[in-house]
Design a protein around this motif. Structure first.
Motif, PDB file in Angstrom:
ATOM      1  N   THR A 161       0.731  -1.275  -0.130  1.00  0.00           N
ATOM      2  CA  THR A 161       0.128   0.149   0.087  1.00  0.00           C
ATOM      3  C   THR A 161       0.818   1.228  -0.045  1.00  0.00           C
ATOM      4  O   THR A 161       2.109   1.360   0.474  1.00  0.00           O
ATOM      5  N   ASP A 240      -7.316   5.758  -8.931  1.00  0.00           N
ATOM      6  CA  ASP A 240      -8.327   5.172  -7.976  1.00  0.00           C
ATOM      7  C   ASP A 240      -7.641   3.699  -7.875  1.00  0.00           C
ATOM      8  O   ASP A 240      -8.267   2.980  -6.984  1.00  0.00           O
ATOM      9  N   ARG A 249      -6.888   5.531   3.487  1.00  0.00           N
ATOM     10  CA  ARG A 249      -8.292   5.851   2.988  1.00  0.00           C
ATOM     11  C   ARG A 249      -9.163   6.685   3.920  1.00  0.00           C
ATOM     12  O   ARG A 249      -9.791   7.525   3.612  1.00  0.00           O
TER      13      ARG A 249
END
Ligand SMILES: [Mg+2]
Length: 326
Positions: A161, A240, A249
């Motif tokens: 991530t 996205d 997030r």
């Protein structure tokens, strides 16, 4: 304060970490005999107090980060670690307790990454702590994964991530940002800043399936631009699709301006790679077998214009492409 001489210091803290080629750190140099059929891959990264880590960071964390960021470069080249050299410039007020914790963290990282100490130097710094690590890895001859080989049509992928470490650092900046993140989320982000995890396990699969790769150290947006420039290509990235942790997030949902920081802030130490479309399924399967997320985020395109970053709302321009440690 119990102070050691440099010789004591090396014997006490660093010699126990030395590999066979390090000759017990008793000689002037280390000896490395490359294995027949392999190339050596060399990389160096320095860590400077106040630039790459904060003065209050735990000694063990600073030590493991110094090695991790170098091993991350090796992994991105498809290389397996062989060993490392460390030059440490210690501030005048170092203590034995600090150095013991530093050596303990360094030893733990060296074992975890299977990258033993081969040699180095210890000196007194005029300012804050400065560390310079040179890491050595090996690849089968001719098989290093370059940054400059991406081709139009390749799929761009990234591991793990993005943005965790940059937000982890933002939590500690002055004034700090923390929004309404829960303690566990703050802990996760802070840990991603302090303890990068080099993607060593992916090295073999990158050699097998990727055309180009680099590690993301200075922010995804800027590093991607560097890889495209080196390859003489451009790219279109779907923002996205860039993988973000639940904590990031949540932070971005609350404070949309943090999205830019996540994409450009750096310290991710994930792998960005360009993969021929026919190899994508195999690379994803192998990453999954290693328990490592790997997400397609865009495509390499012809031309030399800067990469385009698109999202549901349209095209996004980044004011600053990346974090510069310089
Ligand atoms: Mg790098």
């Amino acid at each position: 304060m119990n102070r050691s001489t440099e010789t004591d210091l090396i014997a006490r803290y660093f010699a126990p970490l030395a590999a066979e080629g390090g000759l017990g750190l008793k000689d002037d140099a280390a000896l490395l005999r490359p294995r027949p059929g392999f190339d050596l891959v060399l990389t160096a990264d320095a860590l400077v107090e106040g630039v790459h880590f904060l003065p209050e960071d735990p000694a063990a964390s600073v030590a493991s980060k110094a090695l991790a960021v170098n091993v991350s470069d090796l992994a991105a080249k498809g290389a397996v670690p062989v060993g490392f050299l460390l030059s440490a410039a210690l501030p005048g007020d170092w203590t034995d307790a600090w150095l013991a914790a530093f050596a303990e963290g360094l030893g733990r990282a060296a074992r975890a990454f299977e990258c033993p100490l081969l040699g180095g130097d210890t000196v007194r710094a005029a300012g804050g702590l400065t560390l310079s690590v040179t890491a050595i890895g090996e690849v089968p001859a001719g098989r290093m994964v370059h940054r400059m080989n991406a081709r139009a049509g390749d799929i761009l992928c990234v591991t793990g991530t993005i943005g965790d470490a940059a937000l982890g650092l933002a939590l500690r900046s002055v004034p700090p940002w923390s929004g309404s993140l829960e303690e566990a989320e703050r802990g996760f982000l802070g840990d991603r800043y302090l303890h990068p995890q080099p993607r060593i396990a992916l090295a073999g699969a990158l050699r097998e399936h990727a055309r180009a790769a680099m590690d993301v150290s200075d922010g995804l947006v800027g590093d991607l631009a560097k890889m495209m420039r080196a390859s003489g290509t451009s790219a279109t990235v779907d923002l996205d699709k860039v993988p973000m942790s639940p904590a990031v997030r949540r932070a971005v949902a609350e404070e949309p301006a943090l999205a830019d920081l996540a994409m450009t802030g750096g310290d991710d130490y994930e792998i960005l790679c360009a993969v021929p479309p026919g190899n994508l399924a195999s690379l994803r399967r192998e990453a999954e077998d290693l328990g490592l997320a790997l997400a397609p985020i865009g495509i390499v395109t012809d031309g030399t214009s800067p990469p385009r970053f698109v999202e549901h709302a349209g095209e996004r321009q980044f004011r600053s492409m990346s974090f510069s440690h310089f």
